[in-house]
Design an enzyme around this catalytic site. Structure first.
Site, PDB file in Angstrom:
ATOM      1  N   HIS A   1       0.843  -1.204   0.000  1.00  0.00           N
ATOM      2  CA  HIS A   1       0.000   0.000   0.000  1.00  0.00           C
ATOM      3  C   HIS A   1       0.881   1.259   0.000  1.00  0.00           C
ATOM      4  O   HIS A   1       0.603   2.229  -0.718  1.00  0.00           O
ATOM      5  CB  HIS A   1      -0.862   0.073   1.265  1.00  0.00           C
TER       6      HIS A   1
ATOM      7  N   LYS B   1     -17.728  -5.611   9.148  1.00  0.00           N
ATOM      8  CA  LYS B   1     -16.537  -6.449   9.332  1.00  0.00           C
ATOM      9  C   LYS B   1     -15.912  -6.140  10.683  1.00  0.00           C
ATOM     10  O   LYS B   1     -15.914  -4.993  11.123  1.00  0.00           O
ATOM     11  CB  LYS B   1     -15.501  -6.137   8.247  1.00  0.00           C
TER      12      LYS B   1
ATOM     13  N   ARG C   1      -2.521  -5.793  -8.048  1.00  0.00           N
ATOM     14  CA  ARG C   1      -1.486  -6.816  -7.839  1.00  0.00           C
ATOM     15  C   ARG C   1      -1.508  -7.834  -8.967  1.00  0.00           C
ATOM     16  O   ARG C   1      -0.545  -8.024  -9.678  1.00  0.00           O
ATOM     17  CB  ARG C   1      -1.710  -7.529  -6.495  1.00  0.00           C
TER      18      ARG C   1
ATOM     19  N   SER D   1      -3.310  -7.684   3.146  1.00  0.00           N
ATOM     20  CA  SER D   1      -3.378  -7.519   4.604  1.00  0.00           C
ATOM     21  C   SER D   1      -3.752  -8.837   5.251  1.00  0.00           C
ATOM     22  O   SER D   1      -3.224  -9.195   6.310  1.00  0.00           O
ATOM     23  CB  SER D   1      -4.415  -6.447   4.963  1.00  0.00           C
TER      24      SER D   1
HETATM   25  O1  PNS Z   1      -8.982  -2.423   0.852  1.00  0.00           O
HETATM   26  P1  PNS Z   1     -10.257  -2.900   0.220  1.00  0.00           P
HETATM   27  O2  PNS Z   1     -11.053  -3.718   1.226  1.00  0.00           O
HETATM   28  O3  PNS Z   1     -10.024  -3.627  -1.072  1.00  0.00           O
HETATM   29  O4  PNS Z   1     -11.114  -1.564  -0.135  1.00  0.00           O
HETATM   30  C1  PNS Z   1     -12.423  -1.661  -0.655  1.00  0.00           C
HETATM   31  C2  PNS Z   1     -13.086  -0.266  -0.716  1.00  0.00           C
HETATM   32  C3  PNS Z   1     -12.991   0.430   0.617  1.00  0.00           C
HETATM   33  C4  PNS Z   1     -12.386   0.575  -1.755  1.00  0.00           C
HETATM   34  C5  PNS Z   1     -14.572  -0.478  -1.143  1.00  0.00           C
HETATM   35  O5  PNS Z   1     -15.146  -1.466  -0.357  1.00  0.00           O
HETATM   36  C6  PNS Z   1     -15.409   0.794  -1.016  1.00  0.00           C
HETATM   37  O6  PNS Z   1     -15.222   1.751  -1.734  1.00  0.00           O
HETATM   38  N1  PNS Z   1     -16.363   0.797  -0.054  1.00  0.00           N
HETATM   39  C7  PNS Z   1     -17.246   1.907   0.188  1.00  0.00           C
HETATM   40  C8  PNS Z   1     -18.677   1.604  -0.226  1.00  0.00           C
HETATM   41  C9  PNS Z   1     -18.963   2.001  -1.658  1.00  0.00           C
HETATM   42  O7  PNS Z   1     -18.760   3.137  -2.068  1.00  0.00           O
HETATM   43  N2  PNS Z   1     -19.461   1.028  -2.457  1.00  0.00           N
HETATM   44  C10 PNS Z   1     -19.863   1.245  -3.828  1.00  0.00           C
HETATM   45  C11 PNS Z   1     -18.728   1.329  -4.831  1.00  0.00           C
HETATM   46  S1  PNS Z   1     -18.023  -0.210  -5.186  1.00  0.00           S
END
Ligand code: PNS
Length: 162
Positions: A17, A41, A90, A128
């Site tokens: 990251h 979560k 990745r 992670s």
């Molecule tokens: O580190 P991660 O878990 O891959 O991140 C995922 C993240 C936070 C980018 C994604 O879950 C997110 O944007 N969540 C917020 C909710 C949202 O906006 N959802 C709709 C768009 S996909």
């Protein structure tokens, strides 16, 4: 001013990251690393802990700040007057979910642009979750996470080593 948001769960932040943050900071005027508060979560580290790990690791980058968000990412972008989303890539397999998210975000906020940054090949297999598992089982993860996260693992997993 080009403001970008780098969203994620960051439970915890890894060197993969941090490499993406370093590269983004060279491209954008300002980068906000945004930690997701996901009430569904149960994270290992609290949002405050996750933000502190990141803030300590990016303190040398004057155009990077750390914040948290809940709800829709595009709402956070609008609040911060940002129009760019950064995501690290990745593997090719990341692309499927990443394209789905990028398309949904574009639909919700038409002037948003998602920018994908490939992670350093050294960290291409990192996540992670895998780092947490290895740390929990007593493996050495010092190559993959900053020192403050290593210390965090030592505290969280102290009981399981007794
Ligand atoms: O580190 P991660 O878990 O891959 O991140 C995922 C993240 C936070 C980018 C994604 O879950 C997110 O944007 N969540 C917020 C909710 C949202 O906006 N959802 C709709 C768009 S996909």
């Amino acid at each position: 001013m080009r403001i970008a948001v780098y969203p994620g769960t960051f439970d915890p932040v890894t060197k993969g990251h941090l490499y993406v943050v370093e590269r983004s900071a060279k491209i954008f005027d300002h980068v906000v690393v945004a930690v997701l508060v996901n009430l569904k979560k149960e994270p290992l580290f609290s949002v405050e802990e996750r933000m502190k790990f990141i803030a300590d690791s990016v303190s040398h980058l004057s155009n990077v700040s750390v914040d948290h968000f809940s709800g829709l990412l595009v709402h956070f972008l609008q609040e911060r007057q940002a129009r760019f989303i950064i995501r690290g890539l990745r593997f090719v397999s990341d692309l499927e979910t990443e394209l789905q998210m990028a398309s949904m975000n574009k639909d919700l906020m038409p002037d948003v642009e998602t920018i994908f940054i490939p992670t350093h090949h050294e960290f291409s297999y990192l996540s992670s979750s895998i780092v947490k598992e290895v740390a929990h089982l007593g493996g050495d993860v010092s190559r993959f996470v900053p020192n403050n996260v290593l210390q965090g693992f030592a505290v969280k997993y102290a009981d399981s080593k007794r």
